[in-house]
Design a protein around this motif. Structure first.
Motif, PDB file in Angstrom:
ATOM      1  N   VAL A 128      11.069   9.821  -4.404  1.00  0.00           N
ATOM      2  CA  VAL A 128      11.887  10.713  -4.713  1.00  0.00           C
ATOM      3  C   VAL A 128      12.223  10.287  -6.039  1.00  0.00           C
ATOM      4  O   VAL A 128      12.301  11.057  -6.900  1.00  0.00           O
ATOM      5  N   LEU A 129      12.370   8.911  -6.295  1.00  0.00           N
ATOM      6  CA  LEU A 129      12.766   8.311  -7.580  1.00  0.00           C
ATOM      7  C   LEU A 129      11.859   8.798  -8.632  1.00  0.00           C
ATOM      8  O   LEU A 129      12.138   9.216  -9.827  1.00  0.00           O
ATOM      9  N   VAL A 130      10.654   8.557  -8.414  1.00  0.00           N
ATOM     10  CA  VAL A 130       9.541   8.727  -9.199  1.00  0.00           C
ATOM     11  C   VAL A 130       9.097  10.070  -9.390  1.00  0.00           C
ATOM     12  O   VAL A 130       8.709  10.664 -10.426  1.00  0.00           O
ATOM     13  N   ALA A 136       2.438   3.487  10.649  1.00  0.00           N
ATOM     14  CA  ALA A 136       2.624   4.847  10.422  1.00  0.00           C
ATOM     15  C   ALA A 136       4.273   5.075  10.187  1.00  0.00           C
ATOM     16  O   ALA A 136       4.708   5.620   9.338  1.00  0.00           O
ATOM     17  N   GLY A 137       4.915   4.374  10.914  1.00  0.00           N
ATOM     18  CA  GLY A 137       6.311   4.830  11.233  1.00  0.00           C
ATOM     19  C   GLY A 137       7.327   4.001  10.425  1.00  0.00           C
ATOM     20  O   GLY A 137       8.499   4.507   9.980  1.00  0.00           O
ATOM     21  N   THR A 138       7.315   2.737  10.192  1.00  0.00           N
ATOM     22  CA  THR A 138       8.310   1.628   9.809  1.00  0.00           C
ATOM     23  C   THR A 138       8.781   2.008   8.616  1.00  0.00           C
ATOM     24  O   THR A 138       9.973   2.225   8.166  1.00  0.00           O
ATOM     25  N   PRO A 139       7.997   1.925   7.706  1.00  0.00           N
ATOM     26  CA  PRO A 139       8.168   2.156   6.111  1.00  0.00           C
ATOM     27  C   PRO A 139       8.615   3.379   5.570  1.00  0.00           C
ATOM     28  O   PRO A 139       8.731   3.660   4.507  1.00  0.00           O
ATOM     29  N   VAL A 140       8.827   4.432   6.565  1.00  0.00           N
ATOM     30  CA  VAL A 140       8.978   5.913   5.827  1.00  0.00           C
ATOM     31  C   VAL A 140      10.063   5.855   4.833  1.00  0.00           C
ATOM     32  O   VAL A 140      10.038   6.557   3.983  1.00  0.00           O
ATOM     33  N   LEU A 141      11.147   5.622   5.298  1.00  0.00           N
ATOM     34  CA  LEU A 141      12.533   5.646   4.570  1.00  0.00           C
ATOM     35  C   LEU A 141      12.162   5.007   3.111  1.00  0.00           C
ATOM     36  O   LEU A 141      12.691   5.663   2.274  1.00  0.00           O
ATOM     37  N   ASN A 142      12.022   3.765   3.059  1.00  0.00           N
ATOM     38  CA  ASN A 142      11.937   2.971   1.835  1.00  0.00           C
ATOM     39  C   ASN A 142      10.898   3.835   0.960  1.00  0.00           C
ATOM     40  O   ASN A 142      10.959   3.838  -0.342  1.00  0.00           O
ATOM     41  N   THR A 143       9.775   4.140   1.654  1.00  0.00           N
ATOM     42  CA  THR A 143       8.728   4.673   0.965  1.00  0.00           C
ATOM     43  C   THR A 143       9.331   6.113   0.313  1.00  0.00           C
ATOM     44  O   THR A 143       8.855   6.514  -0.927  1.00  0.00           O
ATOM     45  N   ILE A 197       0.767  -1.207  -0.152  1.00  0.00           N
ATOM     46  CA  ILE A 197      -0.010  -0.008   0.082  1.00  0.00           C
ATOM     47  C   ILE A 197       0.855   1.265   0.088  1.00  0.00           C
ATOM     48  O   ILE A 197       0.581   2.140  -0.721  1.00  0.00           O
ATOM     49  N   HIS A 198       1.753   1.336   0.853  1.00  0.00           N
ATOM     50  CA  HIS A 198       2.754   2.569   0.949  1.00  0.00           C
ATOM     51  C   HIS A 198       3.542   2.589  -0.104  1.00  0.00           C
ATOM     52  O   HIS A 198       3.638   3.719  -0.825  1.00  0.00           O
ATOM     53  N   THR A 199       4.108   1.534  -0.751  1.00  0.00           N
ATOM     54  CA  THR A 199       5.043   1.769  -2.028  1.00  0.00           C
ATOM     55  C   THR A 199       3.980   2.331  -3.185  1.00  0.00           C
ATOM     56  O   THR A 199       4.333   3.010  -3.856  1.00  0.00           O
ATOM     57  N   LEU A 200       2.891   1.721  -3.336  1.00  0.00           N
ATOM     58  CA  LEU A 200       1.901   1.887  -4.734  1.00  0.00           C
ATOM     59  C   LEU A 200       1.621   3.494  -4.568  1.00  0.00           C
ATOM     60  O   LEU A 200       1.705   4.080  -5.632  1.00  0.00           O
ATOM     61  N   THR A 201       1.159   3.730  -3.169  1.00  0.00           N
ATOM     62  CA  THR A 201       0.731   5.275  -3.041  1.00  0.00           C
ATOM     63  C   THR A 201       1.718   6.024  -3.162  1.00  0.00           C
ATOM     64  O   THR A 201       1.540   7.387  -3.830  1.00  0.00           O
TER      65      THR A 201
END
Length: 109
Positions: free
Chosen positions: A95-97, A83-90, A25-29
């Motif tokens: 930033v890439l996209v 809310a907190g864990t995947p912030v950096l990867n996301t 969910i976080h990656t796709l959004t």
């Protein structure tokens, strides 16, 4: 006794599946939001503020809609997982996209 009860509170494969779904969910959004930021021409801090606003919105949606306000039922560390864990990867995906779309749309400006 409490530690033993906590150990059996969660079925680990289900928790891993929930974490995978949350990560998707976080990656796709972040890809969608990054595309929007690039097309809108956001640069600098405006792009990061746009990311943070959308991060809070998506996390709130997951918290209230998907978890029905009770993330401790689905995740071990409840709010931190949502809310907190995947912030950096996301943020890295965002930033890439964001930069790719900005470059593609505004290449000749």
């Amino acid at each position: 006794m409490s530690d033993q009860a906590d150990m059996y509170k969660f079925f680990e494969p289900t928790v891993q599946l929930n974490n995978l779904a949350l990560s998707n969910i976080h990656t796709l959004t972040s890809w969608g939001v990054g595309t929007a930021a690039g097309v809108l021409g956001l640069t600098g801090w405006n792009g990061f503020i746009f990311f943070l606003i959308n991060w809070v919105f998506i996390s709130a949606l997951v918290f209230f809609v998907k978890c029905e306000g009770k993330p401790s039922v689905y995740f071990k560390s409840s709010l931190m997982d949502v809310a907190g864990t995947p912030v950096l990867n996301t943020m890295l995906s965002y930033v890439l996209v964001w930069t790719l779309m900005h470059a593609l749309v505004y290449i000749y400006d």
